[in-house]
Design a protein around this motif. Structure first.
Motif, short mmCIF file in Angstrom:
data_model
loop_
_atom_site.label_atom_id
_atom_site.label_comp_id
_atom_site.label_asym_id
_atom_site.label_seq_id
_atom_site.Cartn_x
_atom_site.Cartn_y
_atom_site.Cartn_z
N ARG A 92 -35.19 40.71 13.09
CA ARG A 92 -34.74 39.53 12.34
C ARG A 92 -34.53 38.33 13.26
O ARG A 92 -34.88 37.20 12.93
N ILE A 93 -33.95 38.57 14.43
CA ILE A 93 -33.71 37.48 15.39
C ILE A 93 -35.03 36.89 15.86
O ILE A 93 -35.20 35.67 15.92
N ARG A 94 -36.01 37.76 16.16
CA ARG A 94 -37.33 37.26 16.57
C ARG A 94 -37.97 36.41 15.48
O ARG A 94 -38.55 35.36 15.74
N LYS A 95 -37.86 36.88 14.24
CA LYS A 95 -38.46 36.14 13.12
C LYS A 95 -37.78 34.77 12.95
O LYS A 95 -38.44 33.76 12.76
N LEU A 96 -36.44 34.73 13.04
CA LEU A 96 -35.73 33.46 12.92
C LEU A 96 -36.07 32.51 14.07
O LEU A 96 -36.24 31.31 13.86
N GLU A 97 -36.16 33.03 15.28
CA GLU A 97 -36.53 32.18 16.42
C GLU A 97 -37.93 31.60 16.24
O GLU A 97 -38.18 30.44 16.57
N LYS A 98 -38.83 32.42 15.72
CA LYS A 98 -40.19 31.94 15.49
C LYS A 98 -40.20 30.83 14.45
O LYS A 98 -40.85 29.79 14.62
N GLU A 99 -39.45 31.02 13.36
CA GLU A 99 -39.37 29.98 12.32
C GLU A 99 -38.76 28.70 12.87
O GLU A 99 -39.21 27.59 12.56
N LEU A 100 -37.71 28.82 13.68
CA LEU A 100 -37.09 27.64 14.28
C LEU A 100 -38.04 26.91 15.22
O LEU A 100 -38.10 25.68 15.23
N SER A 101 -38.78 27.69 16.02
CA SER A 101 -39.71 27.02 16.93
C SER A 101 -40.84 26.33 16.16
O SER A 101 -41.32 25.27 16.56
N GLU A 102 -41.27 26.91 15.04
CA GLU A 102 -42.29 26.27 14.21
C GLU A 102 -41.74 24.99 13.60
O GLU A 102 -42.46 23.99 13.49
N LEU A 103 -40.47 25.00 13.20
CA LEU A 103 -39.87 23.79 12.65
C LEU A 103 -39.74 22.71 13.73
O LEU A 103 -39.93 21.53 13.47
N ASP A 104 -39.39 23.10 14.95
CA ASP A 104 -39.26 22.13 16.05
C ASP A 104 -40.60 21.55 16.45
O ASP A 104 -40.69 20.38 16.84
N ASP A 105 -41.67 22.32 16.37
CA ASP A 105 -43.00 21.87 16.78
C ASP A 105 -43.77 21.22 15.65
O ASP A 105 -44.93 20.85 15.83
N GLY A 106 -43.15 21.01 14.51
CA GLY A 106 -43.83 20.46 13.34
C GLY A 106 -44.31 19.04 13.56
O GLY A 106 -43.83 18.32 14.44
N PRO A 107 -45.31 18.52 12.75
CA PRO A 107 -45.89 17.18 12.92
C PRO A 107 -44.92 16.07 12.54
O PRO A 107 -45.07 14.94 13.00
#
Length: 117
Positions: A92-107
């Motif tokens: 769950r932590i890995r999945k949340l970190e991935k979602e957060l990094s995708e949000l930070d790297d968004g256009p």
């Protein structure tokens, strides 16, 4: 045929003596069903049946050790459950970190705060 009866008689006598001795020397706190003197009386009055009843009903089993039983980690259900829980939590932590990094790297995210337009 006589030898068979003699052999059965000797076996019954050995079983009788063993039953009486076992009941007499058995720990009083582990006796089940009836008090120990009653079990002795039953074994003495009904030699074979009393002995069989003593071993099936009256003779209690040894209680588990007072402390926790030592088991290998792969045999301990509590330990295995904790491992599964830890693994699920890490996933769950890995999945949340991935979602957060995708949000930070968004256009939409611009470091300067300006929008082109």
């Amino acid at each position: 045929m006589v030898r068979l009866w003699i052999a059965l008689g000797v076996a019954a006598l050995v079983f009788y003596i063993y039953s009486v001795a076992d009941c007499a020397l058995f720990d009083r706190s582990r006796v089940r069903g009836l008090p120990k003197p009653v079990w002795l009386l039953i074994i003495i009055l009904f030699p074979i049946i009393g002995g069989v009843l003593w071993f099936l009903i009256g003779r209690g089993r040894r209680k588990a050790a007072l402390g926790r039983r030592v088991t290998a980690p792969d045999d301990d259900p509590e330990f295995l459950g904790k491992l599964r829980m830890d693994h699920d939590q890490e996933e769950r932590i890995r999945k949340l970190e991935k979602e957060l990094s995708e949000l930070d790297d968004g256009p939409d995210n611009d470091q300067t705060g300006r929008r082109d337009g």
